[in-house]
Scaffold this motif. Structure first.
Motif, mmCIF file in Angstrom:
data_model
loop_
_atom_site.group_PDB
_atom_site.id
_atom_site.type_symbol
_atom_site.label_atom_id
_atom_site.label_comp_id
_atom_site.label_asym_id
_atom_site.label_seq_id
_atom_site.Cartn_x
_atom_site.Cartn_y
_atom_site.Cartn_z
ATOM 1 N N ALA A 163 -4.478 6.074 5.018
ATOM 2 C CA ALA A 163 -3.346 5.783 5.912
ATOM 3 C C ALA A 163 -2.487 4.644 5.382
ATOM 4 C CB ALA A 163 -3.868 5.447 7.307
ATOM 5 N N ARG A 164 -3.103 3.725 4.662
ATOM 6 C CA ARG A 164 -2.398 2.527 4.202
ATOM 7 C C ARG A 164 -1.974 2.618 2.741
ATOM 8 N NH1 ARG A 164 -6.449 -2.079 6.836
ATOM 9 N NH2 ARG A 164 -5.960 -1.625 9.024
ATOM 10 N N ALA A 165 -2.222 3.738 2.076
ATOM 11 C CA ALA A 165 -2.003 3.829 0.632
ATOM 12 C C ALA A 165 -0.546 3.618 0.263
ATOM 13 C CB ALA A 165 -2.466 5.194 0.136
ATOM 14 N N GLU A 166 -0.346 2.840 -0.766
ATOM 15 C CA GLU A 166 0.986 2.688 -1.361
ATOM 16 C C GLU A 166 1.204 3.866 -2.301
ATOM 17 O OE1 GLU A 166 3.490 -0.623 -3.986
ATOM 18 O OE2 GLU A 166 1.347 -0.898 -3.581
ATOM 19 N N VAL A 167 2.336 4.542 -2.187
ATOM 20 C CA VAL A 167 2.544 5.763 -2.954
ATOM 21 C C VAL A 167 3.871 5.745 -3.702
ATOM 22 C CG1 VAL A 167 1.130 7.135 -1.377
ATOM 23 C CG2 VAL A 167 3.593 6.984 -0.990
ATOM 24 N N GLY A 168 3.962 6.643 -4.667
ATOM 25 C CA GLY A 168 5.179 6.869 -5.434
ATOM 26 C C GLY A 168 5.094 8.256 -6.038
ATOM 27 N N ASP A 169 5.986 8.549 -6.975
ATOM 28 C CA ASP A 169 6.019 9.876 -7.591
ATOM 29 C C ASP A 169 5.129 9.868 -8.825
ATOM 30 O OD1 ASP A 169 6.661 12.239 -8.979
ATOM 31 O OD2 ASP A 169 8.634 12.306 -8.035
ATOM 32 N N ASP A 170 3.989 10.551 -8.742
ATOM 33 C CA ASP A 170 3.040 10.499 -9.853
ATOM 34 C C ASP A 170 3.530 11.256 -11.076
ATOM 35 O OD1 ASP A 170 0.494 9.865 -11.077
ATOM 36 O OD2 ASP A 170 -0.005 11.988 -10.812
ATOM 37 N N VAL A 171 4.404 12.246 -10.904
ATOM 38 C CA VAL A 171 4.937 12.949 -12.072
ATOM 39 C C VAL A 171 5.729 11.987 -12.948
ATOM 40 C CG1 VAL A 171 6.429 14.831 -12.842
ATOM 41 C CG2 VAL A 171 4.921 15.162 -10.885
ATOM 42 N N TYR A 172 6.352 10.994 -12.322
ATOM 43 C CA TYR A 172 7.018 9.930 -13.067
ATOM 44 C C TYR A 172 6.066 8.800 -13.445
ATOM 45 C CZ TYR A 172 11.547 11.961 -11.739
ATOM 46 O OH TYR A 172 12.625 12.789 -11.575
ATOM 47 N N GLY A 173 4.802 8.928 -13.071
ATOM 48 C CA GLY A 173 3.841 7.863 -13.335
ATOM 49 C C GLY A 173 4.003 6.671 -12.428
ATOM 50 N N GLU A 174 4.596 6.898 -11.242
ATOM 51 C CA GLU A 174 4.982 5.787 -10.381
ATOM 52 C C GLU A 174 4.185 5.696 -9.089
ATOM 53 O OE1 GLU A 174 9.160 6.336 -9.808
ATOM 54 O OE2 GLU A 174 9.658 5.834 -11.894
ATOM 55 N N ASP A 175 3.065 6.415 -8.995
ATOM 56 C CA ASP A 175 2.226 6.254 -7.808
ATOM 57 C C ASP A 175 1.191 5.172 -8.106
ATOM 58 O OD1 ASP A 175 -0.044 6.630 -5.935
ATOM 59 O OD2 ASP A 175 1.190 8.284 -5.200
ATOM 60 N N PRO A 176 1.327 4.000 -7.504
ATOM 61 C CA PRO A 176 0.441 2.892 -7.875
ATOM 62 C C PRO A 176 -1.016 3.136 -7.521
ATOM 63 C CG PRO A 176 1.781 2.307 -5.966
ATOM 64 C CD PRO A 176 2.321 3.605 -6.483
ATOM 65 N N THR A 177 -1.264 3.922 -6.468
ATOM 66 C CA THR A 177 -2.648 4.169 -6.070
ATOM 67 C C THR A 177 -3.327 5.116 -7.051
ATOM 68 O OG1 THR A 177 -2.000 3.842 -3.761
ATOM 69 C CG2 THR A 177 -4.132 4.840 -4.166
ATOM 70 N N ILE A 178 -2.619 6.143 -7.497
ATOM 71 C CA ILE A 178 -3.176 7.021 -8.526
ATOM 72 C C ILE A 178 -3.393 6.254 -9.826
ATOM 73 C CG2 ILE A 178 -2.675 8.987 -10.022
ATOM 74 C CD1 ILE A 178 -1.550 10.448 -7.691
ATOM 75 N N ASN A 179 -2.428 5.435 -10.189
ATOM 76 C CA ASN A 179 -2.587 4.646 -11.415
ATOM 77 C C ASN A 179 -3.823 3.752 -11.324
ATOM 78 O OD1 ASN A 179 -0.250 5.810 -12.350
ATOM 79 N ND2 ASN A 179 1.057 4.060 -11.854
ATOM 80 N N ARG A 180 -4.043 3.168 -10.159
ATOM 81 C CA ARG A 180 -5.205 2.294 -9.977
ATOM 82 C C ARG A 180 -6.502 3.095 -10.041
ATOM 83 N NH1 ARG A 180 -3.401 0.044 -5.931
ATOM 84 N NH2 ARG A 180 -4.648 0.814 -4.168
ATOM 85 N N LEU A 181 -6.515 4.288 -9.417
ATOM 86 C CA LEU A 181 -7.704 5.140 -9.476
ATOM 87 C C LEU A 181 -8.011 5.539 -10.912
ATOM 88 C CD1 LEU A 181 -9.954 6.972 -8.365
ATOM 89 C CD2 LEU A 181 -8.205 8.734 -7.993
#
Length: 359
Positions: free
Chosen positions: A25-43
């Motif tokens: 619910a609190r996740a910071e998100v962005g567009d992962d196709v652009y490499g801009e999702d900070p939560t995916i990058n952290r994972l």
């Protein structure tokens, strides 16, 4: 009847923990196709570090993760060595052949989930023979699902890796339940991954995240795997809402896998007390219990009768039944499962109150 359904079909039925739901619910998100999702990058950074690899890629499923790995390692017409009981060969729709033109060379899995080194040596094709597909990759599975959740040892993985290096081959590890293996063997997970060129592990099985798996390897491999993921439609946008649960899973759910293993052993030991059930409890290393039946009741009938009484197990075919313990199943559920199994077996055999043990 249990007070609630007891679902032992798979550890894929786990529900996210309260901490996961909060993180999502609190996740910071962005567009992962652009490499801009900070939560995916952290994972991805966390996962790569956790398994001792340079880079990682988040994917929706373990099947896609394995397929991305095979496509990243192989060209069309290459050959991959797999076990005849492996998940990649039996349960992933032949994706490497369908999508990548990759041939499977199938070798027998031993009861402990390994592929014998002698079989590997005999299987590798001579590179100067134009009649043959060129062997490129060896795939191993840890834990090995169809062999009863057995854990492949670091020593075996090292021996396969040494052989592969001698022959110029690569090794991919289907590590869907790799953390179960590490817990069962009392080793850090890097002892299982340092010998292989790439590894996939699931967040959505014993680690209880709702969605997702991770593929890890060196940076060049992950660049190729990202291209394969794009081809397969696996590139996502603001997927940090699910990656957040994966971070919590890696942080909080690994050590508790021992509870699942203890419950599996409890179940196996209880089932061994029924004369109609054939099982070797000492072979149960992790959270998977596989057994067969005799004396008049089939596996299919047993599973149906359990379901009617609120206990779900899986009919694997070939007379085998599988039960998998996981987050959401406790020792009390195992006790209830054994009581229901006793009731079903009594009814199935026509035996009434003739000294069956009470479980």
């Amino acid at each position: 009847m249990p007070s609630k359904p007891i679902d032992l079909r798979s550890d894929t039925v786990t529900l996210p923990t309260p901490a996961m739901r909060t993180a999502m619910a609190r996740a910071e998100v962005g567009d992962d196709v652009y490499g801009e999702d900070p939560t995916i990058n952290r994972l991805e950074e966390f996962a790569a570090q956790r398994v001792g690899k340079a880079a990682a890629m988040f994917v929706p499923s373990g099947t896609m993760g394995n397929l991305c790995a095979l496509l990243a390692h192989c060209q069309r017409g290459d050959e991959v060595i797999v076990g005849d009981a492996s998940h990649i060969y039996n349960y992933e729709a032949g994706g490497a052949s369908v999508v990548g033109g990759v041939a499977f060379h199938v070798l027998p899995n031993q009861p402990d989930g390994t592929i014998a080194l002698d079989h590997l040596r005999a299987a590798v094709r001579w590179l100067d023979d134009p009649h043959c597909a060129e062997t490129r990759l060896i795939c191993l599975e840890n834990t090995h699902n169809s062999c009863g959740g057995v854990a492949l040892s670091p020593e075996y993985l090292a021996s396969v890796a040494a052989f592969a290096r001698e022959r110029g081959l690569l090794v991919h590890l289907d590590g869907a339940r790799m953390f179960n293996a590490a817990i069962a063997l009392s080793v850090d997970v890097t002892e299982l991954t340092r010998h292989v060129d790439s590894v996939m592990f699931c967040l959505s099985k014993g680690l209880a995240a709702p969605v997702g798996s991770v593929v890890c390897g060196d940076e060049a491999f992950i660049r190729r795997a990202r291209r394969a993921r794009k081809v397969l439609g696996g590139s996502m946008r603001q997927a940090g809402v699910i990656a957040a649960a994966g971070i919590v899973a890696l942080e909080t759910m690994v050590d508790r896998l021992e509870e699942d293993h203890a419950n599996a052993r409890m179940l196996a030991e209880g089932l061994a007390g029924f004369p109609q059930i054939v099982i070797e409890p000492e072979r149960v290393q992790t959270n998977i219990v596989i057994f067969t039946l005799r004396d008049g009741i089939s596996a299919e009938e047993f599973v149906v009768r359990l379901r009617e009484r609120g206990v779900l197990m899986g009919d694997m075919g070939g007379g085998r039944v599988r039960a998998v313990t996981h987050y959401g199943i406790d020792a009390g559920d195992i006790t209830e499962t054994l009581a229901v199994a006793e009731e079903v077996l009594r009814a199935g055999s026509g035996v009434r109150d003739q000294g069956f043990p009470l479980h």
